[in-house]
Design an enzyme around this catalytic site. Structure first.
Site, PDB file in Angstrom:
ATOM      1  N   CYS A   2      14.905   9.371  -7.418  1.00  0.00           N
ATOM      2  CA  CYS A   2      16.974  10.896  -6.989  1.00  0.00           C
ATOM      3  C   CYS A   2      17.706   9.949  -7.373  1.00  0.00           C
ATOM      4  CB  CYS A   2      16.998  11.496  -6.049  1.00  0.00           C
ATOM      5  SG  CYS A   2      15.347  12.520  -5.447  1.00  0.00           S
ATOM      6  N   ARG A  28      16.167   5.548 -13.649  1.00  0.00           N
ATOM      7  CA  ARG A  28      16.135   5.972 -11.711  1.00  0.00           C
ATOM      8  C   ARG A  28      15.081   7.242 -12.500  1.00  0.00           C
ATOM      9  NH1 ARG A  28      18.968   4.066  -7.287  1.00  0.00           N
ATOM     10  NH2 ARG A  28      18.290   5.989  -5.819  1.00  0.00           N
ATOM     11  N   TRP A  76      14.330  13.499  -8.646  1.00  0.00           N
ATOM     12  CA  TRP A  76      13.124  13.010  -8.871  1.00  0.00           C
ATOM     13  C   TRP A  76      12.017  14.373  -8.086  1.00  0.00           C
ATOM     14  CZ3 TRP A  76       8.409  10.361  -6.752  1.00  0.00           C
ATOM     15  CH2 TRP A  76       8.237   9.508  -8.117  1.00  0.00           C
ATOM     16  N   ASN A 102      18.029  12.333  -1.101  1.00  0.00           N
ATOM     17  CA  ASN A 102      17.042  11.606  -2.002  1.00  0.00           C
ATOM     18  C   ASN A 102      16.189  11.018  -0.477  1.00  0.00           C
ATOM     19  OD1 ASN A 102      18.406  11.399  -4.525  1.00  0.00           O
ATOM     20  ND2 ASN A 102      18.904   9.067  -4.173  1.00  0.00           N
ATOM     21  N   GLY A 103      15.261  11.018  -0.748  1.00  0.00           N
ATOM     22  CA  GLY A 103      13.921  11.129   0.515  1.00  0.00           C
ATOM     23  C   GLY A 103      13.302  12.613   0.650  1.00  0.00           C
ATOM     24  N   GLU A 489       1.065  -8.669 -15.530  1.00  0.00           N
ATOM     25  CA  GLU A 489       1.992  -8.591 -15.562  1.00  0.00           C
ATOM     26  C   GLU A 489       1.989  -8.113 -17.605  1.00  0.00           C
ATOM     27  OE1 GLU A 489       4.669  -7.272 -14.489  1.00  0.00           O
ATOM     28  OE2 GLU A 489       5.812  -7.207 -15.795  1.00  0.00           O
ATOM     29  N   LYS A 493       2.959  -3.856 -18.038  1.00  0.00           N
ATOM     30  CA  LYS A 493       4.407  -3.518 -18.888  1.00  0.00           C
ATOM     31  C   LYS A 493       3.680  -2.559 -20.295  1.00  0.00           C
ATOM     32  CE  LYS A 493       7.217  -4.431 -17.056  1.00  0.00           C
ATOM     33  NZ  LYS A 493       6.361  -4.701 -15.991  1.00  0.00           N
ATOM     34  N   GLU A 496       2.394   0.996 -19.022  1.00  0.00           N
ATOM     35  CA  GLU A 496       3.270   1.894 -18.514  1.00  0.00           C
ATOM     36  C   GLU A 496       4.770   2.290 -19.328  1.00  0.00           C
ATOM     37  OE1 GLU A 496       6.293   0.226 -15.125  1.00  0.00           O
ATOM     38  OE2 GLU A 496       6.129  -1.660 -16.057  1.00  0.00           O
ATOM     39  N   HIS A 512     -18.869 -11.322 -16.123  1.00  0.00           N
ATOM     40  CA  HIS A 512     -18.624 -10.537 -14.890  1.00  0.00           C
ATOM     41  C   HIS A 512     -18.756  -9.059 -15.212  1.00  0.00           C
ATOM     42  CE1 HIS A 512     -19.731 -14.518 -12.722  1.00  0.00           C
ATOM     43  NE2 HIS A 512     -18.470 -14.483 -13.484  1.00  0.00           N
ATOM     44  N   LYS A 611      12.365   3.758 -10.711  1.00  0.00           N
ATOM     45  CA  LYS A 611      12.796   2.775 -11.132  1.00  0.00           C
ATOM     46  C   LYS A 611      12.872   1.887  -9.810  1.00  0.00           C
ATOM     47  CE  LYS A 611      14.600  -1.495 -13.028  1.00  0.00           C
ATOM     48  NZ  LYS A 611      14.288  -2.464 -13.459  1.00  0.00           N
TER      49      LYS A 611
HETATM   50  C1  AGP Z   1       7.638  -2.730 -12.939  1.00  0.00           C
HETATM   51  O1  AGP Z   1       8.132  -2.738 -14.659  1.00  0.00           O
HETATM   52  C2  AGP Z   1       7.756  -1.390 -12.976  1.00  0.00           C
HETATM   53  N1  AGP Z   1       8.640  -1.052 -12.924  1.00  0.00           N
HETATM   54  C3  AGP Z   1       7.130  -1.642 -11.196  1.00  0.00           C
HETATM   55  O2  AGP Z   1       5.466  -2.721 -10.840  1.00  0.00           O
HETATM   56  C4  AGP Z   1       8.240  -2.663 -10.117  1.00  0.00           C
HETATM   57  O3  AGP Z   1       7.774  -3.760 -10.428  1.00  0.00           O
HETATM   58  C5  AGP Z   1       7.820  -1.899  -8.797  1.00  0.00           C
HETATM   59  O4  AGP Z   1       7.884  -0.882  -8.654  1.00  0.00           O
HETATM   60  C6  AGP Z   1       8.541  -3.086  -8.137  1.00  0.00           C
HETATM   61  O5  AGP Z   1       9.806  -2.537  -7.590  1.00  0.00           O
HETATM   62  P1  AGP Z   1      10.944  -3.853  -7.014  1.00  0.00           P
HETATM   63  O6  AGP Z   1      10.430  -5.311  -7.547  1.00  0.00           O
HETATM   64  O7  AGP Z   1      11.702  -3.231  -7.302  1.00  0.00           O
HETATM   65  O8  AGP Z   1      10.101  -3.988  -5.372  1.00  0.00           O
END
Ligand code: AGP
Length: 616
Positions: A2, A28, A76, A102-103, A489, A493, A496, A512, A611
């Protein structure tokens, strides 16, 4: 997660500024939005499921009176489906108190039952509506909104960042935080609160950062912070060095593309003020607070993070072993919490987090400290929880990263970890000054090589590969050694932001198991740049093509051997093996971006993602 924006202005209609601030928090991730304003006739609330533009249409249709006091929220969903009735802000039964939150209130069910027994009627499924009714109920006894908020928060368990206002006390906000970030902005024309600083940069650059358990009373030209015991505390103002433009798109179609293309600049922002060229060493700021003797004391390093930051953590471990001859381990931070309690005093734990607010990483940090260990934070957001609670800190200075898919922050993390490996290698005297100078020169020489990655030739090759990749349902990213975390990575990418299933694997594992997946519909993206694993990678490519699998190979410019083994070629400049990950990750970011673009995905705010994952 949020987003919260609240503003108390000296004069004028502050509502549009609050909505503008809320838009900088869209990255976010959210499913509904709302705003509340203080008017002479009491509090007015407007809220709508969907994007902020849906709320703006609602405001245009039903009007919102001008006000100098407003608070707004993007939700959210945690408790209760995305729906108008569950959107924030929430008011109590009588509409006298309004809260954004938020939370998660973990004990909201029993509190809700108690309030219902006292006659409260609930109109939503949210935990926040329980909180606002608790506050209103306390306000009738306490007579002070601040006291009522503090009393209510003593009754709840969970994580929260809240802003409350009451028509009994116009011109005042009461804010509080526990494990969910909240900042107070101090401006010439008003006092503000938000989930994080970019939301207020158009209004101020001066902030007070609340610590866990603290509350604050915001009035025009004044803010008093109170500690968990309710005692006033003085808080130093933090000046944010980001400009509003840095937090904006700057003409790019997506924040993600802007942030991919910022990466050559990130190299300078993260590294170049830290070179101690004459000694072939590295100078971190005072917040690093580790001298040579301490760096020689630790017998091992442990890295912990989540998501993309976990991939840079893996590289950090490899670079520390390579340059500082220091053994290490890398753990998914969420797994550490369940690990047996072992000796911590011989280890330095490196917690890596772009946001500095990832709940799993913060809990791991606090557990390490509880067990007597020391924590070095590598973080991009000054004033974040990690930045404030870690024993030692390296800021990556990448500027605000807004796209949910992390790109430049990952680049900054690897750069910072490369510098850390040099720093520790020099402190432990396993790296001579001349070797240090060579490593720093290689990093400084990277910038012109990176510029090649944004040229027309590679762009065309990426688009050609993306055209093909957008048509598949699943794929495998393979890498070895320093390229293995980059394979992970690249897979993260792609999955996601394009929603295509992708797995990253150490190439040695292919035979394997994953090789069973290879066929004409299941391609492999392979990292095959020069280094100690090059020959083995060629074998992998041949094994894939022998089973009709398509190969997208990332290789050094002009590499004919790889060209013969691949269907698509992403050619990159060859640099040192340790720095090659900084080069190789960029075409993979571009590839995932192009695939998502072709599929029409919501690139900056992919479905279901946030985010900063501030809940576990
Ligand atoms: C990465 O593209 C993602 N958005 C997600 O995996 C992110 O890296 C992860 O949530 C960790 O976030 P941070 O680096 O703010 O701790």
């Amino acid at each position: 997660m949020c987003g919260i924006v609240a503003a108390l202005a000296r004069e004028g209609n502050i509502g549009p500024e609050v909505i503008s601030g809320l838009k900088t928090l869209e990255y976010r991730g959210y499913d509904s939005a709302g705003i509340a304003v203080m008017t002479d006739d009491g509090i007015l609330v407007r809220r709508k499921m969907g994007k902020i533009r849906a709320l703006e249409s609602e405001l245009a249709a039903n009007g919102l009176p001008p006000s100098s006091q407003a608070l707004a929220h993007t939700r959210w969903a945690t408790h209760g489906v995305p729906a108008d009735r569950n959107a924030h802000p929430h008011t109590d039964d009588n509409g006298k108190v309004v809260v954004v939150h938020n939370g998660i209130i973990e004990n909201y069910a029993e509190l809700r039952a108690e309030l219902q027994q006292r006659g409260h009627q609930f109109r939503s499924d949210t935990d926040t509506e329980v909180l606002v009714n608790l506050i209103a109920s306390n306000l009738r006894q306490s007579g002070s909104l601040h006291a009522a908020v503090r009393q209510a928060l003593s009754q709840v368990h969970g994580a929260y960042a809240i802003v409350a206002m009451s028509e009994c006390e116009p011109g005042r906000f009461v804010v509080a935080r526990m494990d969910s970030p909240l900042v107070v902005g101090l401006g010439a024309d008003g006092t503000y609160a938000a989930s994080d600083m970019p939301a207020l940069l158009h209004l101020t650059r001066d902030f007070l950062i609340l610590e866990n358990g603290e509350t604050a009373v915001l009035e025009l030209d004044h803010c008093q912070v109170y500690d968990p015991a309710g005692q006033p505390v003085d808080r130093v103002v933090t000046r944010c060095d980001w400009t509003p433009e840095q937090a904006e798109k700057g003409g790019y179609p997506h924040f993600m593309l802007k942030e991919i293309e910022e990466q050559p600049d990130v190299l300078a922002r993260t590294a170049f003020d830290r070179f101690h060229d004459s000694e072939g060493d590295v100078d971190f700021e005072a917040t690093f607070a580790l001298d040579d003797a301490e760096l020689r004391y630790f017998s091992r390093l442990r890295f912990m993070a989540m998501g993309t930051s976990l991939h840079s953590a893996m590289l950090g471990q490899m670079m520390l072993a390579e340059l500082a001859r220091l053994p290490g381990e890398t753990l998914n931070a969420s797994e550490f919490l369940y690990s047996p309690e072992l000796k911590e005093t011989d280890a330095l734990t490196v917690i890596i987090s772009q946001s500095g607010e990832t709940a799993d990483s913060l809990r791991a940090m606090r557990e390490v400290k509880r067990r007597g260990g020391r924590v070095l934070g590598v973080c991009n957001v000054q004033g974040s929880t990690l930045a404030r609670e870690a024993d030692h800190l390296i800021l990556t200075h990448c500027g605000p990263e807004v796209g949910v898919a992390s790109t430049k922050a990952f680049f900054g993390q690897i750069t910072a970890l490369y510098l850390l490996a040099i720093r520790i290698g020099r402190a432990r005297r396993v790296l001579a000054p001349s070797a240090g100078r060579q490593l720093l020169a290689a990093l400084r020489g990277l910038r012109p090589k990176l510029d090649i990655l944004f040229g027309a030739e590679l762009k065309a090759a990426v688009e050609q590969a993306a055209d093909y990749l957008a048509s598949v349902n699943s794929c495998l990213f393979l890498g070895r050694g320093f390229n293995f975390p980059i394979a992970l990575e690249g897979a993260l990418k792609l999955k996601e932001i394009s929603y295509i299933h992708a797995e990253g694997y150490p190439a040695g594992e292919m035979k394997h198991g994953p090789i069973a997946l290879i066929d004409a519909q299941f391609p492999v993206i392979a990292l095959a740049t020069p280094g100690r694993t090059y020959e083995k990678m060629i074998s992998n490519l041949q094994e894939v093509r022998a089973r009709e699998g398509k190969v997208i190979a990332l290789c050094a410019q002009g590499d004919e051997r790889i060209a013969r083994e691949a269907d698509f070629l992403l050619q990159v400049p060859e640099v040192s093996e340790l720095l090659q990950p900084l080069v190789n990750v960029i075409p993979l970011q571009q590839l995932s971006y192009q695939v998502a673009l072709k599929l029409g995905r919501d690139i900056d705010q992919p479905r279901n993602l946030a985010k900063s994952v501030t809940v576990e």
